[in-house]
Scaffold this active site. Structure first.
Site, PDB file in Angstrom:
ATOM      1  N   LYS A  35       0.817  -1.225   0.000  1.00 43.33           N
ATOM      2  CA  LYS A  35       0.000   0.000   0.000  1.00 43.33           C
ATOM      3  C   LYS A  35       0.842   1.262   0.000  1.00 43.33           C
ATOM      4  O   LYS A  35       0.395   2.301  -0.499  1.00 43.33           O
ATOM      5  CB  LYS A  35      -0.954  -0.008   1.191  1.00 43.33           C
ATOM      6  CG  LYS A  35      -0.285   0.014   2.553  1.00 43.33           C
ATOM      7  CD  LYS A  35      -1.321  -0.038   3.668  1.00 43.33           C
ATOM      8  CE  LYS A  35      -0.663  -0.031   5.039  1.00 43.33           C
ATOM      9  NZ  LYS A  35      -1.674  -0.073   6.124  1.00 43.33           N
ATOM     10  N   ARG A 128      -9.143  -2.551  16.919  1.00 43.60           N
ATOM     11  CA  ARG A 128      -9.401  -2.217  15.529  1.00 43.60           C
ATOM     12  C   ARG A 128     -10.253  -3.356  14.982  1.00 43.60           C
ATOM     13  O   ARG A 128     -11.262  -3.715  15.562  1.00 43.60           O
ATOM     14  CB  ARG A 128      -8.106  -1.973  14.751  1.00 43.60           C
ATOM     15  CG  ARG A 128      -8.286  -1.042  13.544  1.00 43.60           C
ATOM     16  CD  ARG A 128      -7.005  -0.774  12.790  1.00 43.60           C
ATOM     17  NE  ARG A 128      -6.563  -1.922  12.007  1.00 43.60           N
ATOM     18  CZ  ARG A 128      -5.601  -1.875  11.093  1.00 43.60           C
ATOM     19  NH1 ARG A 128      -4.965  -0.730  10.857  1.00 43.60           N
ATOM     20  NH2 ARG A 128      -5.251  -2.951  10.420  1.00 43.60           N
TER      21      ARG A 128
END
Length: 358
Positions: A35, A128
């Site tokens: 990414k 998360r």
């Protein structure tokens, strides 16, 4: 041409080989995270050439960019329901924590005639993504294993990215135990037990990753040669894979302190300044927060002080540099992870590559 981001592919290859070797010595496979460079096929191709058989990205669009790269491609952020057709088309595996999404993937796989691998995530404290009810995770694994078109590939965890909860042997032993429970529930071994990211590398090197955890998803350590628990560079790696050059558009002697009433910045914080005297040579460069991250960037010239940046101006103090700069000269910066990510995302930054061959 400027700002100019340069990628040193030879140094990148060395980092990849070093980290892959370290992980192999501890029985850990690597999913290389792409990414930071937006799935650039040229860089992803280097990863594949160097033996990275699994690539991971948080955006389906980047998986699509890498469609021709010969590697298994993971979506490492839980999928959006709206992107599942493209996920199945361009992705081989994904990290999941909602059964409604896994069911939708199954249905789409039947429509496309494809198989998609599912990794179920456990939340071990970072709050998360992932199941906090581990019995629910086991139930989800059983249902996933029965669904057509999808394959229960494994389980995983992510820490240090939101609450910055650190990896330790106790937490990963819990993950290994979840592997055992999941395998007992479904009646067959799991191929992947993904223990985390570059913040787990230090624990691995100290022998702290327990048997049963066999994979890490690594971006910063593979590309930058850096582990994230203590932010130390690994031995036999290069720190200069990504550098950014920016052009000086103003060079004047100015005081080190501003004058007038100091207000707050865009984040509501009042900036602070260091008094270095009335006569300092200040350079303004055509580069800003839209293009890079000042906090994860270091000037290659040790005599330069980075003062800060606005959206499209970078302010430097070049007084103590041994180099005599002038307007039109460029300044080279060594980029960290988030600065590199922003530079690749900015369409205003030119990209170039050096040392492609092996």
């Amino acid at each position: 041409m400027y700002p100019l981001l340069t990628v040193n592919l030879d140094h990148m290859r060395k980092n990849i080989r070093t980290v892959r070797g370290l992980c192999a010595a501890h029985g850990i496979s690597v999913t290389a995270v792409t990414k930071v460079f937006r799935g650039d096929p040229r860089i992803a191709g280097v990863l594949a050439e160097e033996g990275m058989t699994m690539l991971g990205d948080s955006r389906v669009a980047n998986l699509a960019r890498m469609r021709e790269v010969p590697a298994e491609k993971w979506l490492i952020r839980p999928p959006m329901l709206t992107e599942i057709p493209d996920l199945v088309r361009f992705g081989d595996a994904s990290l999941n924590s909602e059964m409604c999404v896994v069911r939708a993937i199954s249905e789409e796989c039947l429509r496309q005639g494809r198989t998609h691998r599912v990794i179920l995530m456990a939340d071990l404290g970072d709050i998360r993504e992932g199941y906090i009810d581990y019995d629910e995770l086991i139930e989800a694994a059983g249902e996933t294993d029965r669904l057509p078109g999808v394959e229960l590939y494994g389980i995983g965890v992510n820490l240090t990215c939101f609450s910055f909860i650190q990896y330790d042997t106790e937490k990963l032993t819990l993950l290994a135990d979840l592997r055992r429970r999941t395998e007992e529930a479904v009646g067959h071994p799991l191929q992947i037990v993904s223990g985390g990211n570059s913040a787990a590398v230090d624990l691995m090197l100290r022998g702290g990753i327990p048997e049963g955890v066999n994979n890490l998803r690594l971006g910063e350590s593979v590309l930058f040669g850096k582990e994230r628990a203590h932010y130390q560079y690994l031995p036999d790696t290069y720190a200069d894979v990504f550098t950014l050059e920016c052009e000086i558009v103003e060079l004047k002697e100015k005081p080190s302190l501003p004058w007038g009433t100091v207000g707050v910045d865009s984040y509501g914080k009042k900036p602070e300044f260091t008094d270095r005297g009335e006569h300092r040579m200040k350079a303004v460069c055509a580069l800003g927060k839209q293009d890079f991250d000042a906090e994860t960037t270091v000037p290659c010239d040790p005599g330069i002080i980075m003062l800060g940046a606005s959206s499209d101006h970078l302010m430097l103090d070049v007084t103590d540099s041994e180099h005599s700069y002038k307007v039109g000269d460029t300044v080279k910066l060594q980029l960290g992870y988030f600065s590199t990510m922003r530079a690749f995302t900015s369409e205003y930054v030119t990209k170039q590559y050096t040392g492609a061959a092996d």
